[in-house]
Design a protein around this motif. Sequence first.
Motif, PDB file in Angstrom:
ATOM      1  N   SER A 123       0.829  -1.203   0.000  1.00 38.14           N
ATOM      2  CA  SER A 123       0.000   0.000   0.000  1.00 38.14           C
ATOM      3  C   SER A 123       0.863   1.253   0.000  1.00 38.14           C
ATOM      4  CB  SER A 123      -0.948  -0.004   1.201  1.00 38.14           C
ATOM      5  OG  SER A 123      -0.231   0.014   2.419  1.00 38.14           O
ATOM      6  N   VAL A 124       2.015   1.209   0.682  1.00 34.34           N
ATOM      7  CA  VAL A 124       2.918   2.360   0.665  1.00 34.34           C
ATOM      8  C   VAL A 124       3.406   2.616  -0.757  1.00 34.34           C
ATOM      9  CG1 VAL A 124       5.144   3.250   1.441  1.00 34.34           C
ATOM     10  CG2 VAL A 124       3.647   2.073   3.054  1.00 34.34           C
ATOM     11  N   VAL A 125       3.800   1.543  -1.431  1.00 33.02           N
ATOM     12  CA  VAL A 125       4.278   1.687  -2.811  1.00 33.02           C
ATOM     13  C   VAL A 125       3.183   2.270  -3.701  1.00 33.02           C
ATOM     14  CG1 VAL A 125       4.907   0.363  -4.876  1.00 33.02           C
ATOM     15  CG2 VAL A 125       6.054  -0.104  -2.702  1.00 33.02           C
ATOM     16  N   ARG A 126       1.985   1.737  -3.620  1.00 32.42           N
ATOM     17  CA  ARG A 126       0.909   2.197  -4.506  1.00 32.42           C
ATOM     18  C   ARG A 126       0.490   3.627  -4.185  1.00 32.42           C
ATOM     19  NH1 ARG A 126      -1.576  -3.748  -3.808  1.00 32.42           N
ATOM     20  NH2 ARG A 126      -0.414  -4.721  -5.520  1.00 32.42           N
ATOM     21  N   GLU A 127       0.455   3.973  -2.904  1.00 37.53           N
ATOM     22  CA  GLU A 127       0.117   5.344  -2.536  1.00 37.53           C
ATOM     23  C   GLU A 127       1.197   6.317  -2.999  1.00 37.53           C
ATOM     24  OE1 GLU A 127      -0.494   5.286   1.663  1.00 37.53           O
ATOM     25  OE2 GLU A 127      -2.289   4.018   1.540  1.00 37.53           O
ATOM     26  N   PHE A 128       2.457   5.905  -2.887  1.00 41.97           N
ATOM     27  CA  PHE A 128       3.550   6.766  -3.334  1.00 41.97           C
ATOM     28  C   PHE A 128       3.464   6.991  -4.843  1.00 41.97           C
ATOM     29  CE2 PHE A 128       7.800   7.841  -4.706  1.00 41.97           C
ATOM     30  CZ  PHE A 128       8.272   8.674  -3.702  1.00 41.97           C
ATOM     31  N   ILE A 129       3.208   5.922  -5.594  1.00 42.49           N
ATOM     32  CA  ILE A 129       3.099   6.058  -7.051  1.00 42.49           C
ATOM     33  C   ILE A 129       1.934   6.967  -7.413  1.00 42.49           C
ATOM     34  CG2 ILE A 129       2.601   4.800  -9.183  1.00 42.49           C
ATOM     35  CD1 ILE A 129       4.078   2.390  -7.920  1.00 42.49           C
ATOM     36  N   ALA A 130       0.787   6.780  -6.772  1.00 44.23           N
ATOM     37  CA  ALA A 130      -0.381   7.622  -7.064  1.00 44.23           C
ATOM     38  C   ALA A 130      -0.100   9.082  -6.751  1.00 44.23           C
ATOM     39  CB  ALA A 130      -1.578   7.126  -6.264  1.00 44.23           C
TER      40      ALA A 130
ATOM     41  N   VAL B 255      12.459   3.298  -7.923  1.00 44.21           N
ATOM     42  CA  VAL B 255      13.432   3.260  -6.828  1.00 44.21           C
ATOM     43  C   VAL B 255      13.005   4.176  -5.688  1.00 44.21           C
ATOM     44  CG1 VAL B 255      14.986   5.063  -7.745  1.00 44.21           C
ATOM     45  CG2 VAL B 255      15.904   3.260  -6.273  1.00 44.21           C
ATOM     46  N   ARG B 256      12.361   5.274  -6.006  1.00 46.70           N
ATOM     47  CA  ARG B 256      11.869   6.162  -4.942  1.00 46.70           C
ATOM     48  C   ARG B 256      10.740   5.493  -4.154  1.00 46.70           C
ATOM     49  NH1 ARG B 256       9.988  11.148  -7.951  1.00 46.70           N
ATOM     50  NH2 ARG B 256       9.440  11.873  -5.852  1.00 46.70           N
ATOM     51  N   ALA B 257       9.863   4.770  -4.842  1.00 50.00           N
ATOM     52  CA  ALA B 257       8.802   4.044  -4.148  1.00 50.00           C
ATOM     53  C   ALA B 257       9.389   2.924  -3.291  1.00 50.00           C
ATOM     54  CB  ALA B 257       7.804   3.477  -5.160  1.00 50.00           C
ATOM     55  N   HIS B 258      10.421   2.286  -3.793  1.00 45.44           N
ATOM     56  CA  HIS B 258      11.135   1.259  -3.018  1.00 45.44           C
ATOM     57  C   HIS B 258      11.687   1.842  -1.721  1.00 45.44           C
ATOM     58  CE1 HIS B 258      14.273  -1.607  -1.898  1.00 45.44           C
ATOM     59  NE2 HIS B 258      15.202  -0.704  -2.166  1.00 45.44           N
ATOM     60  N   LEU B 259      12.298   3.010  -1.793  1.00 40.53           N
ATOM     61  CA  LEU B 259      12.841   3.650  -0.587  1.00 40.53           C
ATOM     62  C   LEU B 259      11.725   4.020   0.384  1.00 40.53           C
ATOM     63  CD1 LEU B 259      15.542   5.993  -2.181  1.00 40.53           C
ATOM     64  CD2 LEU B 259      15.859   3.707  -1.211  1.00 40.53           C
ATOM     65  N   ALA B 260      10.615   4.525  -0.150  1.00 39.43           N
ATOM     66  CA  ALA B 260       9.494   4.919   0.712  1.00 39.43           C
ATOM     67  C   ALA B 260       8.921   3.716   1.454  1.00 39.43           C
ATOM     68  CB  ALA B 260       8.412   5.594  -0.123  1.00 39.43           C
ATOM     69  N   ALA B 261       8.850   2.567   0.773  1.00 41.19           N
ATOM     70  CA  ALA B 261       8.242   1.382   1.369  1.00 41.19           C
ATOM     71  C   ALA B 261       9.162   0.697   2.370  1.00 41.19           C
ATOM     72  CB  ALA B 261       7.844   0.396   0.285  1.00 41.19           C
TER      73      ALA B 261
ATOM     74  N   GLN C 121       3.415  -9.558  -7.788  1.00 39.93           N
ATOM     75  CA  GLN C 121       2.950  -8.698  -6.702  1.00 39.93           C
ATOM     76  C   GLN C 121       2.331  -7.425  -7.263  1.00 39.93           C
ATOM     77  OE1 GLN C 121       6.135  -8.067  -3.920  1.00 39.93           O
ATOM     78  NE2 GLN C 121       4.882  -6.931  -2.449  1.00 39.93           N
ATOM     79  N   ALA C 122       2.928  -6.888  -8.323  1.00 42.55           N
ATOM     80  CA  ALA C 122       2.410  -5.666  -8.926  1.00 42.55           C
ATOM     81  C   ALA C 122       1.107  -5.910  -9.685  1.00 42.55           C
ATOM     82  CB  ALA C 122       3.462  -5.063  -9.855  1.00 42.55           C
ATOM     83  N   PHE C 123       1.047  -6.995 -10.452  1.00 38.15           N
ATOM     84  CA  PHE C 123      -0.116  -7.253 -11.304  1.00 38.15           C
ATOM     85  C   PHE C 123      -1.219  -8.030 -10.590  1.00 38.15           C
ATOM     86  CE2 PHE C 123       2.854  -6.002 -14.553  1.00 38.15           C
ATOM     87  CZ  PHE C 123       2.077  -5.488 -15.574  1.00 38.15           C
TER      88      PHE C 123
ATOM     89  N   GLU D  26       5.784  -0.133 -10.164  1.00 34.11           N
ATOM     90  CA  GLU D  26       5.520  -0.949  -8.981  1.00 34.11           C
ATOM     91  C   GLU D  26       6.403  -2.200  -8.953  1.00 34.11           C
ATOM     92  OE1 GLU D  26       1.633  -2.893  -6.719  1.00 34.11           O
ATOM     93  OE2 GLU D  26       1.345  -1.620  -8.490  1.00 34.11           O
ATOM     94  N   THR D  27       6.576  -2.826 -10.113  1.00 40.15           N
ATOM     95  CA  THR D  27       7.443  -4.008 -10.180  1.00 40.15           C
ATOM     96  C   THR D  27       8.858  -3.665  -9.754  1.00 40.15           C
ATOM     97  OG1 THR D  27       6.107  -4.972 -11.967  1.00 40.15           O
ATOM     98  CG2 THR D  27       8.362  -5.798 -11.695  1.00 40.15           C
ATOM     99  N   ALA D  28       9.381  -2.551 -10.277  1.00 40.19           N
ATOM    100  CA  ALA D  28      10.734  -2.132  -9.905  1.00 40.19           C
ATOM    101  C   ALA D  28      10.824  -1.848  -8.412  1.00 40.19           C
ATOM    102  CB  ALA D  28      11.142  -0.907 -10.716  1.00 40.19           C
ATOM    103  N   ALA D  29       9.774  -1.286  -7.850  1.00 36.96           N
ATOM    104  CA  ALA D  29       9.774  -0.966  -6.419  1.00 36.96           C
ATOM    105  C   ALA D  29       9.886  -2.218  -5.562  1.00 36.96           C
ATOM    106  CB  ALA D  29       8.508  -0.189  -6.064  1.00 36.96           C
ATOM    107  N   TYR D  30       9.281  -3.316  -5.995  1.00 37.78           N
ATOM    108  CA  TYR D  30       9.330  -4.567  -5.240  1.00 37.78           C
ATOM    109  C   TYR D  30      10.599  -5.374  -5.528  1.00 37.78           C
ATOM    110  CZ  TYR D  30       4.280  -3.718  -4.742  1.00 37.78           C
ATOM    111  OH  TYR D  30       3.051  -3.171  -4.482  1.00 37.78           O
ATOM    112  N   LEU D  31      11.142  -5.228  -6.730  1.00 38.86           N
ATOM    113  CA  LEU D  31      12.188  -6.128  -7.193  1.00 38.86           C
ATOM    114  C   LEU D  31      13.473  -6.005  -6.384  1.00 38.86           C
ATOM    115  CD1 LEU D  31      13.284  -8.219  -9.163  1.00 38.86           C
ATOM    116  CD2 LEU D  31      13.716  -6.358 -10.799  1.00 38.86           C
ATOM    117  N   TRP D  32      13.883  -4.772  -6.085  1.00 36.96           N
ATOM    118  CA  TRP D  32      15.187  -4.602  -5.427  1.00 36.96           C
ATOM    119  C   TRP D  32      15.193  -5.246  -4.047  1.00 36.96           C
ATOM    120  CZ3 TRP D  32      16.487  -4.146  -9.844  1.00 36.96           C
ATOM    121  CH2 TRP D  32      16.124  -3.117 -10.712  1.00 36.96           C
ATOM    122  N   ALA D  33      14.122  -5.112  -3.296  1.00 39.08           N
ATOM    123  CA  ALA D  33      14.060  -5.731  -1.975  1.00 39.08           C
ATOM    124  C   ALA D  33      14.027  -7.253  -2.089  1.00 39.08           C
ATOM    125  CB  ALA D  33      12.839  -5.230  -1.210  1.00 39.08           C
TER     126      ALA D  33
END
Length: 475
Positions: free
Chosen positions: A7-14, A139-145, A395-397, A452-459
């Motif tokens: 939800s953090v990732v999706r809210e950040f993207i929105a 990457v910014r969404a990844h950091l936020a999450a 996770q994204a889709f 969103e995929t990139a945000a999840y992938l690095w972790a």
Amino acid sequence: MTTSPDSVVREFIAEHRAAFLDDLSDWLRIRSVSADPTLAAEVRRSAEWLTGALRATGFPVAEVWETPGGGLPAVFAEWPSGDPAAPTVLVYGHHDVQPAARADGWATDPFEPTVVDGRLYARGAADDKGQVFFHTLGVRAHLAATGRSAPAVNLKLLVEGEEESGSPHFGALIRERAERLAADVVIISDTGMWSERTPTVCTGMRGLVDCQIDLFGPSQDIHSGSFGGAVPNPATEAARLVAALHTEDRRVAIPGFYDGVVELTARERELFAELPFDERQWLSVAKSRATLGEAGFSTLERTWARPTAEVNGIWGGYTGPGGKTIVPAEAHLKLSFRLVAGQEVAKIREAVAGWVADRLPEGIGHEIVFPGATRPCLTPLDHPALQSLVRAMGQAFGEEIRFTREGGSGPAADLQDVLDAPVLFLGISVPSDGWHSIDEKVELDLLAKGVETAAYLWADLADHWGAPGHPLDQA
């Protein structure tokens, strides 16, 4: 109530979507057409713009790289994780685009991005600026999450400026800069999915060897009545070569051609068969009335996972109006060979050259020229890095991710060979996006899924293979 990372990732993207699209549109307005020498300054301006955008994203290193041989500039960026055990990931894309003009039939100015019905229309929207740029918000969404101040992986980007012109200097660039580019895994964000409704990950690309064969007979065109049937005819021998290229079951007849080929597994064939493939629709796109190819394989298997030989051109002798009764002095062939995993460029060239020489009669001289070639690349379905990508995309889709391959060829194999790292393909473009065509576009909701995929992938990569004793290169 605890807020989930999703939800953090999706809210950040929105929250940042509008600003992200504004920035992407600014980049799309730059006419970075690498094929047009008069626009070389625009390609450089594109590289400089991206460098600034990456620095603004947070990358502590963002540089314009000059290419060997005076080619057009690339962009390199790097953001270290700070964790000693973190894997290193290199993301590849390109910032140059195909030529485009309103007069070609575009509904809008190709270099004035326009949003219509949830689609962003512009040259480069899908190929490849949009797919490169989603990594900045990702990457910014990844950091936020995660609450991190740096990515969970050592993140590098290499964004080429000559891909649409055949990447003439790319191999030299990555060999020259191999130390800076060193990575445990390479992510290619210059690809697509099966469709909007069927998200997929590409697992490999075919390689390519092509050649021109020039055949020489008499020292000049000669009279077919006086000499025909008594001297070798280069046009006839060209036709005989073509006729001998395939067996009756459409396999390539060159000895040694299939040596080393990595065969499709039963599971891979099952996964290909599960895709919603409409052969009639495919034929309409192919502008063909029927399918034809190597016996025992489906159309998708033939185009994605089997090696092929094609006659690209054949000419020689008289081709004007009426007749001209000659034995021509020369004839010519252009052939291309698509390669799959396990085939080596040098061995294929040697096999082709030997086959040609063995089949030509005395009295026919020949020359064979092999231009540049591309090696095939393939990441096995069970590779742990690929599984990380599949999990992040799922996770994204929110649905099962299926698998494809790419029948064409690209720079992925160069990166795989020079860096000795597996190659993964993260792309969200779909066939209707119109790469290289008029009205190129990207689906904005799919672009957000790429973010969103990139945000999840690095972790995911860091969690599963960042610990000591579990490096990606031992997976």
